[in-house]
Enzyme design. Structure first.
Site, PDB file in Angstrom:
ATOM      1  N   GLU A 197      -4.510   2.259  -0.752  1.00 45.11           N
ATOM      2  CA  GLU A 197      -5.334   1.205  -0.360  1.00 45.11           C
ATOM      3  C   GLU A 197      -6.011   0.559  -1.692  1.00 45.11           C
ATOM      4  O   GLU A 197      -6.408   1.337  -2.539  1.00 45.11           O
ATOM      5  CB  GLU A 197      -6.214   1.346   0.880  1.00 45.11           C
ATOM      6  N   HIS A 216       0.853  -1.267   0.070  1.00 44.57           N
ATOM      7  CA  HIS A 216      -0.180   0.170  -0.133  1.00 44.57           C
ATOM      8  C   HIS A 216       0.888   1.304   0.003  1.00 44.57           C
ATOM      9  O   HIS A 216       0.511   2.307  -0.369  1.00 44.57           O
ATOM     10  CB  HIS A 216      -0.785  -0.031   1.338  1.00 44.57           C
ATOM     11  N   GLU A 252      -3.295  -6.809   4.026  1.00 47.58           N
ATOM     12  CA  GLU A 252      -3.587  -5.384   3.716  1.00 47.58           C
ATOM     13  C   GLU A 252      -4.881  -5.103   3.724  1.00 47.58           C
ATOM     14  O   GLU A 252      -5.734  -5.993   3.786  1.00 47.58           O
ATOM     15  CB  GLU A 252      -2.895  -4.882   2.296  1.00 47.58           C
TER      16      GLU A 252
HETATM   17  C1  LIG Z   1       4.350   0.861   6.737  1.00 47.29           C
HETATM   18  S1  LIG Z   1       5.800  -0.031   7.291  1.00 47.29           S
HETATM   19  C2  LIG Z   1       5.218  -1.904   7.654  1.00 47.29           C
HETATM   20  C3  LIG Z   1       5.892  -2.327   8.785  1.00 47.29           C
HETATM   21  C4  LIG Z   1       5.495  -3.466   9.151  1.00 47.29           C
HETATM   22  N1  LIG Z   1       5.529  -4.475   8.169  1.00 47.29           N
HETATM   23  C5  LIG Z   1       4.193  -3.305  10.045  1.00 47.29           C
HETATM   24  O1  LIG Z   1       3.312  -3.705   9.388  1.00 47.29           O
HETATM   25  O2  LIG Z   1       4.279  -2.907  10.794  1.00 47.29           O
HETATM   26  C6  LIG Z   1       6.682  -0.142   5.892  1.00 47.29           C
HETATM   27  C7  LIG Z   1       7.985  -0.629   6.138  1.00 47.29           C
HETATM   28  O3  LIG Z   1       8.735  -1.083   4.859  1.00 47.29           O
HETATM   29  C8  LIG Z   1      10.153  -0.726   5.213  1.00 47.29           C
HETATM   30  N2  LIG Z   1      11.045  -0.325   3.866  1.00 47.29           N
HETATM   31  C9  LIG Z   1      10.719   0.680   2.914  1.00 47.29           C
HETATM   32  N3  LIG Z   1      11.575   0.716   1.809  1.00 47.29           N
HETATM   33  C10 LIG Z   1      12.240  -0.753   1.993  1.00 47.29           C
HETATM   34  C11 LIG Z   1      13.165  -1.259   0.993  1.00 47.29           C
HETATM   35  N4  LIG Z   1      13.456  -0.606   0.019  1.00 47.29           N
HETATM   36  N5  LIG Z   1      13.591  -2.562   1.544  1.00 47.29           N
HETATM   37  C12 LIG Z   1      13.049  -3.155   2.922  1.00 47.29           C
HETATM   38  N6  LIG Z   1      12.289  -2.252   3.532  1.00 47.29           N
HETATM   39  C13 LIG Z   1      11.780  -1.313   3.228  1.00 47.29           C
HETATM   40  C14 LIG Z   1      10.279   0.485   6.111  1.00 47.29           C
HETATM   41  O4  LIG Z   1      11.287   0.537   6.668  1.00 47.29           O
HETATM   42  C15 LIG Z   1       8.957   0.028   6.837  1.00 47.29           C
HETATM   43  O5  LIG Z   1       9.532  -0.816   8.163  1.00 47.29           O
END
Ligand SMILES: C[S@@+](CC[C@H](N)C(=O)[O-])C[C@H]1O[C@@H](n2cnc3c(N)ncnc32)[C@H](O)[C@@H]1O
Length: 444
Positions: A402, A346, A375
């Site tokens: 979403e 999302h 999601e």
């Molecule tokens: C909206 S958060 C969701 C975190 C977790 N899955 C949750 O539901 O609480 C998005 C996550 O994606 C990670 N993220 C963003 N870009 C990324 C990348 N290129 N590779 C790995 N993780 C990444 C962020 O650090 C963050 O922890």
């Protein structure tokens, strides 16, 4: 005093470019008298009836009844309010209370006030927090008038359960990322810039991660995650905020949601059981480790360095491997039973999501691997406000969205060439678990 009202607010030039007359101009104006009438007085008796009947069940501890009662109570407030009152609440009251609450988190007001349940004077709170007493007096008066703390006398207050909760990072952090750090205006600045940004695009669906509303608002080329980490401690606060969002919500691991034992654990004898991609500080995979302590196979948490490095030694189970991984690169863990992503896709427009999905697809083994996408699946009618708020927030911060069921099928099947085996949905407003396999797989 008589109210003087213009026929309608000014419509922006985009609706009537170059001095042309918008077709909207020929529509009849609304009678200004409605401003001083309740929004929907006729609905009030039925809502009061609902509140009485739902109230009895809710106080017995039935949480679904509590949520239903809350919806009735909110509907009652909206029906009783006059448009003028709703407008003042939106434009003055809620946003100033938000700022005052955020200031109280930053300065320790709620920590001091909530140390015990005894009333405390503004003078004492001001001395402990170094806020000018006259200023604090005004801020606390508003917070009390909005019902978030209890006024016990002149310049004297008692904490509420809510004000105490603001001292817990997973609750307080959200206020901080929407107001700060420093003078940045935080993510809240992006919320107020959305109309101007969309106007500048001619009201088109945002779809650029590096040239969307956040970049417009903060004059940056960084995407939201990069911006958060470039503005410490906002990145860490964001992780806490995500933890707060997840609190108390039904999880895919709950009984009756997704058949974990049957779909993942039974009959699995491979190496890696679960990979949590973009799993933040591990709240989901840790929950899995706790609930299924005897499940065989590696548990792997993946996220960017800035997140993984913040996990303290005992924060999550030692069984969980903490790994730094960028999901735009080749997935190093091959043939896992389950690749799990919670609130990841999302964050990204379809075009970018397809790159993430391609890396997972290449690592999946037919007949073994399942991709689990946790999601929102927005229903066509009757969507719940928490999910719709998140949808607009996604457009605001990440040029993403979403998705509805049709959107998901289009992305996962038509776009990524995967096969959706089932969408497990627990209740309206709760994130679903979309189970996906390789198209050639026999595992259904
Ligand atoms: C909206 S958060 C969701 C975190 C977790 N899955 C949750 O539901 O609480 C998005 C996550 O994606 C990670 N993220 C963003 N870009 C990324 C990348 N290129 N590779 C790995 N993780 C990444 C962020 O650090 C963050 O922890």
């Amino acid at each position: 005093m008589a109210t003087v009202v213009e026929p309608r607010p000014m419509i922006s030039e985009e609706a009537a470019p170059n001095g042309t007359v918008s077709p909207l101009e020929s529509l009849p104006p609304i009678d200004p008298a409605i401003i001083l009438q309740p929004n929907d007085i006729k609905a009030v008796p039925a809502l009061v009836g609902e509140i009485v009947s739902r109230g009895l069940t809710a106080v017995k501890g039935d949480d679904q009844a509590r949520v239903a009662l809350l919806e009735s109570a909110r509907a009652l407030v909206r029906a009783l309010e006059k448009p003028r009152e709703t407008m003042i609440r939106h434009c003055w009251a809620d946003n100033t209370a938000f700022s005052a609450l955020a200031l109280g988190i930053d300065t320790g007001v709620w920590v001091y006030l909530g140390a015990d349940d005894k009333p405390k004077t503004v003078a004492d709170i001001a001395a402990a927090t170094k806020i000018e007493p006259a200023l604090l007096s005004r801020l606390l008066k508003h917070v009390a008038a909005m019902g978030y703390i209890h006024e016990t006398g002149r310049d004297e207050y008692r904490p509420s359960s809510f004000s105490k909760s603001l001292t817990i990072p997973i609750i307080g952090a959200g206020y901080q990322i929407f107001t700060g750090p420093g003078s940045t205006g935080g993510l809240g600045k992006c919320v107020s810039s959305l109309p101007a940004y969309l106007k500048s695009t001619g009201y088109k669906t945002p779809n650029s991660m590096s040239d969307g509303n956040l970049q417009f608002s903060h004059e940056t080329k960084l995407n939201m995650f990069e911006w958060l980490h470039a503005n410490p401690p906002t990145g860490q606060q964001f992780n806490q905020h995500m933890g707060g969002y997840a609190q108390g919500r039904p999880r895919w691991l709950d009984d009756g949601f997704y058949p974990v034992q049957e779909r993942l654990i039974e009959g699995f004898s491979g190496e890696t059981l679960l990979v949590d991609i973009g799993g933040s500080v591990g709240h989901d995979i840790n929950e899995f480790a706790t609930r299924f302590p005897d499940a065989k196979g590696r548990l792997v948490l993946q996220d960017v360095e800035a997140v993984i490095s913040t996990i303290t030694e005992n924060q999550i189970s030692p069984k969980i491997e903490r790994t730094v991984y960028d999901f735009f690169t080749e997935q190093p863990v091959k043939g896992a039973r389950a690749y799990y992503m919670h609130s990841i896709l999302h964050d990204w427009p379809d075009e970018v999501s397809l790159k993430i999905l391609a890396n997972i697809k290449a690592a999946m083994t037919p007949g073994v691997s399942r991709l689990l996408i946790n999601e929102n699946v927005i229903p066509d009618v009757g969507a719940q406000w928490e999910a719709t708020a998140l949808d607009v927030m996604m457009a605001t911060l990440l040029s993403s969205r979403e998705r509805t069921r049709v959107d998901w099928i289009r992305l996962l099947e038509d776009g990524a060439g995967l096969k959706v085996t089932n969408v497990y949905t627990f209740a309206n407003g709760v994130e679903s678990l979309i189970e996906v396999v390789l198209p050639e797989t026999e595992t259904e």
